[in-house]
Design a protein around this motif. Structure first.
Motif, PDB file in Angstrom:
ATOM      1  N   MET A   1      16.384  11.616   7.349  1.00 54.88           N
ATOM      2  CA  MET A   1      15.870  11.282   6.018  1.00 54.88           C
ATOM      3  C   MET A   1      16.863  11.674   4.935  1.00 54.88           C
ATOM      4  SD  MET A   1      11.854  12.412   6.355  1.00 54.88           S
ATOM      5  CE  MET A   1      11.640  12.353   4.577  1.00 54.88           C
ATOM      6  N   VAL A   2      17.496  12.838   5.096  1.00 51.81           N
ATOM      7  CA  VAL A   2      18.494  13.287   4.126  1.00 51.81           C
ATOM      8  C   VAL A   2      19.709  12.348   4.149  1.00 51.81           C
ATOM      9  CG1 VAL A   2      20.095  15.153   3.515  1.00 51.81           C
ATOM     10  CG2 VAL A   2      17.757  15.698   4.238  1.00 51.81           C
ATOM     11  N   GLN A   3      20.149  11.965   5.348  1.00 53.23           N
ATOM     12  CA  GLN A   3      21.283  11.038   5.465  1.00 53.23           C
ATOM     13  C   GLN A   3      20.978   9.708   4.779  1.00 53.23           C
ATOM     14  OE1 GLN A   3      21.995  10.762   9.676  1.00 53.23           O
ATOM     15  NE2 GLN A   3      22.736  12.864   9.847  1.00 53.23           N
ATOM     16  N   ASP A   4      19.782   9.189   5.004  1.00 47.99           N
ATOM     17  CA  ASP A   4      19.398   7.910   4.376  1.00 47.99           C
ATOM     18  C   ASP A   4      19.391   8.023   2.857  1.00 47.99           C
ATOM     19  OD1 ASP A   4      19.113   6.817   6.883  1.00 47.99           O
ATOM     20  OD2 ASP A   4      16.926   7.070   6.948  1.00 47.99           O
ATOM     21  N   LYS A   5      18.867   9.128   2.357  1.00 49.81           N
ATOM     22  CA  LYS A   5      18.805   9.315   0.898  1.00 49.81           C
ATOM     23  C   LYS A   5      20.205   9.454   0.308  1.00 49.81           C
ATOM     24  CE  LYS A   5      15.699   9.546  -1.335  1.00 49.81           C
ATOM     25  NZ  LYS A   5      15.009   8.534  -2.181  1.00 49.81           N
ATOM     26  N   LEU A   6      21.094  10.146   1.021  1.00 50.79           N
ATOM     27  CA  LEU A   6      22.471  10.291   0.535  1.00 50.79           C
ATOM     28  C   LEU A   6      23.188   8.950   0.517  1.00 50.79           C
ATOM     29  CD1 LEU A   6      23.505  13.634   2.293  1.00 50.79           C
ATOM     30  CD2 LEU A   6      23.106  13.275  -0.150  1.00 50.79           C
ATOM     31  N   GLU A   7      22.961   8.130   1.538  1.00 50.49           N
ATOM     32  CA  GLU A   7      23.561   6.796   1.564  1.00 50.49           C
ATOM     33  C   GLU A   7      23.042   5.944   0.418  1.00 50.49           C
ATOM     34  OE1 GLU A   7      22.763   5.237   5.425  1.00 50.49           O
ATOM     35  OE2 GLU A   7      24.137   6.630   6.451  1.00 50.49           O
ATOM     36  N   GLU A   8      21.762   6.099   0.101  1.00 46.07           N
ATOM     37  CA  GLU A   8      21.178   5.370  -1.027  1.00 46.07           C
ATOM     38  C   GLU A   8      21.828   5.800  -2.336  1.00 46.07           C
ATOM     39  OE1 GLU A   8      16.879   5.171  -3.320  1.00 46.07           O
ATOM     40  OE2 GLU A   8      16.913   5.663  -1.176  1.00 46.07           O
ATOM     41  N   ILE A   9      22.061   7.115  -2.480  1.00 44.20           N
ATOM     42  CA  ILE A   9      22.707   7.629  -3.694  1.00 44.20           C
ATOM     43  C   ILE A   9      24.132   7.101  -3.806  1.00 44.20           C
ATOM     44  CG2 ILE A   9      23.543   9.734  -4.835  1.00 44.20           C
ATOM     45  CD1 ILE A   9      21.105  11.180  -3.611  1.00 44.20           C
ATOM     46  N   ILE A  10      24.880   7.144  -2.679  1.00 46.85           N
ATOM     47  CA  ILE A  10      26.272   6.665  -2.674  1.00 46.85           C
ATOM     48  C   ILE A  10      26.324   5.180  -3.034  1.00 46.85           C
ATOM     49  CG2 ILE A  10      28.269   6.204  -1.187  1.00 46.85           C
ATOM     50  CD1 ILE A  10      27.503   8.780   0.347  1.00 46.85           C
TER      51      ILE A  10
END
Length: 302
Positions: free
Chosen positions: A288-297
């Motif tokens: 979930m954290v990885q997905d959110k970071l990719e969304e931010i990037i």
């Protein structure tokens, strides 16, 4: 109210030596008969107060009477004064009066050992005013209305029967019966605004066993998480986690094993550590954290 008046009468007699029932009646806005009943009660309690007739007469204490402070140890006297000062957050004017008088009777200087400011750092808004409004509404059993933002940022107007103010971990909460939701709820005071006391009164319907913890447990699922936090994140670790949940690694970083609510808040909480944190377990939270970071990037690459 009567106990406060009795204490005031003794204080006046200790300082003024002699006064009249009429003067006391005018001061406390009661009848002369009520004052004489108070005098009888003080006398029954062993305080040598008496009334004399004629010119120069009045109500007095025996000349050699001194309030028996030996009934209270030095530590007990201090505890009484400290407890009274801790109540000054409620902004009750009577508290400060009694504190001043007891300090004088105990022959102690008033110790300013505590101050409570409910406004956040860097804010001009003082939440102490709202705290006082809530305190008055609870004591008077009056319904309140306020604007509230929940943890998802949703704004609503709530009408509540306020029951109790609670300080838990780092924040103040109001516990009460929400007339909109028709159930007991706990509200974070920092998310409340435009608090108003209504004209309607309520009868306390407080149920057994209701607490902040019980309601939180009912509303959300908790999961065990394992976190690794860099040395520069230490300033938050000991504020936000129990000492038994923390292990310091040889490289200066910290391992935290704790239980946290499994909801959107958890994701934002983890991200608030920036690069100082890594979720080691469970795997679904890592993803979930990885997905959110990719969304931010992706947002910053547009």
């Amino acid at each position: 109210m009567q106990m406060n008046r009795l204490f005031e009468i003794v204080y006046i007699l200790l300082n003024k030596k002699t006064t009249t029932a009429k003067e006391l009646a005018e001061r406390f806005e009661v009848s002369v008969r009520t004052i004489y009943r108070d005098i009888d009660m003080l006398s029954s309690a062993g305080i040598p107060v008496y009334a004399s007739q004629g010119k120069g007469g009045g109500i007095s204490l025996l000349d050699d009477y001194v309030l028996n402070k030996s009934l209270l140890s030095e530590e007990e006297q201090n505890e009484i004064l400290f407890a009274l000062q801790s109540l000054t957050v409620t902004q009750n004017p009577e508290t400060d009066k009694v504190l001043s008088k007891l300090s004088s009777l105990f022959n102690k200087s008033k110790t300013n050992w505590i101050e409570v400011d409910l406004s956040p750092w860097g804010s001009d808004k003082n939440k102490t005013c709202e705290f006082t409004i809530l305190k008055n509404a609870i004591l008077n059993h009056q319904i309140i209305e306020f604007t509230y933002f929940n943890s998802s940022g949703e704004k609503s107007t709530r009408t509540v029967e306020p029951l109790k103010l609670i300080f838990k971990v780092h924040a103040w909460y109001l516990q009460g019966f929400c007339l909109i939701k028709n159930e007991y709820r706990t509200f974070k005071i920092s998310r409340m605004s435009h608090v108003e006391i209504m004209q309607e009164f309520f009868v306390d319907r407080m149920s057994e066993g209701f607490s902040v913890d019980n309601k939180e447990q009912n509303y959300q699922k908790w999961i065990n998480v394992q976190l690794q936090i860099a040395p520069q994140g230490a300033y938050r670790i000991f504020d936000e986690f129990d000492e038994n949940e923390i292990t310091k690694n040889q490289d200066g970083s910290f391992m935290v094993v704790t239980s946290l609510p499994e909801n959107e808040w958890l994701l934002h909480y983890i991200l608030s550590f920036g690069t100082d944190i890594e979720v080691l377990a469970p795997q679904n939270i890592r993803e979930m954290v990885q997905d959110k970071l990719e969304e931010i990037i992706w947002k910053y690459k547009k």
